[in-house]
Scaffold this active site. Structure first.
Site, short mmCIF file in Angstrom:
data_model
loop_
_atom_site.label_atom_id
_atom_site.label_comp_id
_atom_site.label_asym_id
_atom_site.label_seq_id
_atom_site.Cartn_x
_atom_site.Cartn_y
_atom_site.Cartn_z
N ASN A 1 -2.04 -11.70 -36.68
CA ASN A 1 -1.64 -12.90 -35.93
C ASN A 1 -2.06 -12.78 -34.48
O ASN A 1 -2.02 -11.71 -33.87
CB ASN A 1 -0.14 -13.22 -36.09
CG ASN A 1 0.80 -12.08 -35.82
OD1 ASN A 1 0.45 -10.93 -36.03
ND2 ASN A 1 1.98 -12.39 -35.34
N GLU B 1 -1.30 -14.64 -30.96
CA GLU B 1 -0.41 -15.59 -30.28
C GLU B 1 -0.99 -16.04 -28.95
O GLU B 1 -2.00 -15.53 -28.49
CB GLU B 1 0.98 -14.95 -30.12
CG GLU B 1 1.61 -14.66 -31.48
CD GLU B 1 3.03 -14.13 -31.41
OE1 GLU B 1 3.51 -13.79 -30.30
OE2 GLU B 1 3.67 -14.07 -32.48
N CYS C 1 -1.70 -17.53 -37.51
CA CYS C 1 -1.15 -16.50 -38.40
C CYS C 1 -2.24 -15.53 -38.88
O CYS C 1 -3.43 -15.89 -38.92
CB CYS C 1 -0.55 -17.14 -39.64
SG CYS C 1 0.89 -18.16 -39.36
N GLU D 1 -2.81 -14.50 -41.93
CA GLU D 1 -3.47 -14.90 -43.18
C GLU D 1 -4.64 -15.84 -42.90
O GLU D 1 -5.73 -15.69 -43.46
CB GLU D 1 -2.48 -15.62 -44.11
CG GLU D 1 -1.32 -14.76 -44.58
CD GLU D 1 -0.11 -14.84 -43.66
OE1 GLU D 1 -0.29 -14.87 -42.42
OE2 GLU D 1 1.02 -14.83 -44.17
N CYS E 1 3.54 -18.64 -44.29
CA CYS E 1 4.07 -19.96 -43.91
C CYS E 1 3.38 -21.04 -44.75
O CYS E 1 2.39 -20.79 -45.45
CB CYS E 1 3.84 -20.21 -42.42
SG CYS E 1 2.15 -20.68 -42.01
N CYS F 1 -0.42 -21.57 -44.19
CA CYS F 1 -1.25 -20.51 -44.77
C CYS F 1 -1.33 -20.67 -46.29
O CYS F 1 -2.37 -20.42 -46.90
CB CYS F 1 -0.71 -19.13 -44.40
SG CYS F 1 -0.99 -18.73 -42.66
#
Ligand code: THU
Length: 160
Positions: A62, A64, A73, A75, A112, A115
């Site tokens: 991830n 940010e 993210c 993934e 999530c 993803c």
């Protein structure tokens, strides 16, 4: 009127040693990738490793941002990188691992919704169920196909 129930199915393993070697390699790569996550805001580091049809393994974590929604993210970082580098090569499997604030492996990694939707797109492209490995300290969930992670999903056939 009728009530419809959809079932999802996955296998829970108590240790990585119980998994096939190929799964294990992917999980270890995801764990390694989590260490390099850029997550100064959440402190929640996630790693993902994608196995491709050409045998390559691509990892991501991830990323940010001070403007929170600009982050991505693990993934999707891994899947988008895989598709960018190896277009049209199918995704065979993906492993996801997390590290919590104290840098210890966290509870089962749960991708999530966004993803999951992206995994679905690549599964449809591949035409075969993607193997999904969700890692944690003391157990691993293995799912064969996105239908067990995102039932009743939106598909490209729905765009008409
Ligand atoms: N995150 C992932 O990278 N993957 C998931 O499956 C869930 C959440 C990231 C996004 C954000 O950087 C941090 O974890 C906290 O939500």
């Amino acid at each position: 009127m009728k009530e419809i129930t959809l079932q999802i199915k996955f296998t829970e393993y108590e240790a990585t040693a119980q998994l096939p070697e190929k799964d294990n390699i992917l999980i270890m790569k995801a764990r390694d990738a989590a260490k390099n996550a850029y997550a100064p805001y959440s402190g929640f580091r996630v790693g993902a490793a994608v196995l491709l049809g050409n045998g390559k393994i691509v990892t991501g974590n991830n990323q940010e941002n001070a403007a929170y929604p600009s982050g991505l993210c693990a993934e999707r970082t891994a899947m988008f990188y895989a598709s960018a580098q190896y277009p049209n090569v199918p995704i065979i499997a993906i492993a996801v691992s997390t590290l919590n604030h104290s840098a210890t492996p966290s509870d089962i990694a749960k991708p999530c919704g966004a993803c999951r939707q992206v995994m679905a797109e690549y599964e449809d492209l591949a035409g075969k169920p993607i193997r999904i490995l969700l890692d944690s300290t003391n157990k691993i969930f293995a799912l064969n196909g996105i239908d067990s992670l995102l039932p009743l999903r939106f598909k490209k056939e729905d765009v008409k």
